[in-house]
Enzyme design. Sequence first.
Site, short mmCIF file in Angstrom:
data_model
loop_
_atom_site.label_atom_id
_atom_site.label_comp_id
_atom_site.label_asym_id
_atom_site.label_seq_id
_atom_site.Cartn_x
_atom_site.Cartn_y
_atom_site.Cartn_z
N LYS A 181 0.70 -1.22 0.01
CA LYS A 181 0.15 -0.03 0.09
C LYS A 181 0.98 1.25 0.09
O LYS A 181 2.17 1.34 0.68
CB LYS A 181 -0.92 0.09 1.45
CG LYS A 181 -2.03 -1.00 1.33
CD LYS A 181 -2.57 -1.23 2.54
CE LYS A 181 -1.81 -1.51 3.85
NZ LYS A 181 -2.51 -1.70 5.13
N THR A 213 -6.88 9.66 9.18
CA THR A 213 -6.44 8.42 8.50
C THR A 213 -6.12 7.44 9.53
O THR A 213 -5.56 6.27 9.43
CB THR A 213 -4.91 8.59 7.67
OG1 THR A 213 -3.98 9.04 8.81
CG2 THR A 213 -5.16 9.58 6.61
N GLY A 215 -6.95 3.90 10.83
CA GLY A 215 -7.78 2.97 10.46
C GLY A 215 -7.76 2.67 9.08
O GLY A 215 -8.46 1.75 8.61
N THR A 216 -6.98 3.38 8.29
CA THR A 216 -7.07 3.25 6.81
C THR A 216 -6.81 1.63 6.45
O THR A 216 -7.47 1.09 5.69
CB THR A 216 -6.14 4.22 5.94
OG1 THR A 216 -4.72 4.13 6.67
CG2 THR A 216 -6.74 5.69 6.11
N GLY A 217 -5.59 1.07 7.17
CA GLY A 217 -5.15 -0.04 6.50
C GLY A 217 -6.35 -1.02 6.86
O GLY A 217 -6.63 -1.93 6.13
N CYS A 218 -6.81 -0.96 8.07
CA CYS A 218 -7.77 -2.03 8.59
C CYS A 218 -9.20 -1.83 7.59
O CYS A 218 -9.72 -2.96 7.23
CB CYS A 218 -8.20 -1.69 10.11
SG CYS A 218 -6.92 -1.65 11.10
#
Length: 277
Positions: A181, A213, A215-218
């Site tokens: 990512k 931003t 929690g964007t990856g979750c």
Amino acid sequence: MDKESGRKVARALTIAGSDSGGGAGIQADLKTFQELGVYGMSAITAVTAQNTLGVQAVYPLSSEAVAQQIRAIGSDIGADAVKTGMLFSSEIILAVAGVIQELGWTKVVVDPVMIAKGGSVLLQEEAIRALTGTLLPLTAVVTPNIPEAEKLTGMDILGRTDKEEAARRLAGFGAQHVIIKGGHDSGTEAVDLLFDGRYFTELASKRIATGHTHGTGCTFSAALAAGLAQGLDIESSMQQAKAFIQAAIEDGIHIGGGRGPTNHWAYRRSRLPLSNT
Ligand SMILES: Nc1ncnc2c1ncn2[C@@H]1O[C@H](COP(=O)(O)OP(=O)(O)OP(=O)(O)O)[C@@H](O)[C@H]1O
Ligand SMILES: Cc1ncc(CO)c(N)n1
């Protein structure tokens, strides 16, 4: 199958940590599943005391407690896709990998969560080997950000050539697909790189200048798992996940005094037909 309506209901399970602040972890995953029309289930690995300012405390569960939650789901409801988030320790990773294997689940998305954006440790250093050695071989898609990809592969990632080499190394551990990512990159675009073991595909979006931003990856990996649960292939799931996170970041929620959460209902709202009123 829903017995009364006869409709097939897509089911997704998240195996992750709880974020009391609601923006990341289990809470972000369940919101994302729900927004995408997928029945969401959870196996909690750790409880964190957390808000927009950071992680104040981490309380891991025993590996047995984690395994029992997953078995309870596997022995009754079943899951069309699974995602893992914060796994914290090598004991939990070994237990999760063991039960996934036992249940024969194959649509497995692994988000190798290591460090929260505020710097708190969500995966112990010694657990990295368990992740690469036991979980990645069971993985359909692994979704590291750049620092996580560096840690897992032991190499520095400075440009596109390094990203490709890191993706090859992660595939070498047994992951069928790798998405590196681009949230941590610089530049005007957020570029995510997909590797399917042979070819590379890039998915880019406009980088949004925002502090929201958390929690964007979750959220991205949960949307990916939701797509797989619905029967989409990896590329279509990735496109849906990218559109979902883009809308969620664009419409961030302004709460708390620190890094705010993304808006999990923004994607649905962006797709509603305009009303005449
Ligand atoms: N500022 C931004 N603008 C647009 N897209 C972004 C931005 N930041 C992250 N993304 C996208 O969000 C998704 C998650 O990427 P990111 O690299 O932020 O994950 P992460 O660091 O694992 O997140 P987390 O801190 O929740 O673990 C990717 O699709 C990425 O391209
Ligand atoms: C519980 C949890 N999982 C993942 C992250 C990474 O965003 C976080 N901050 N908290």
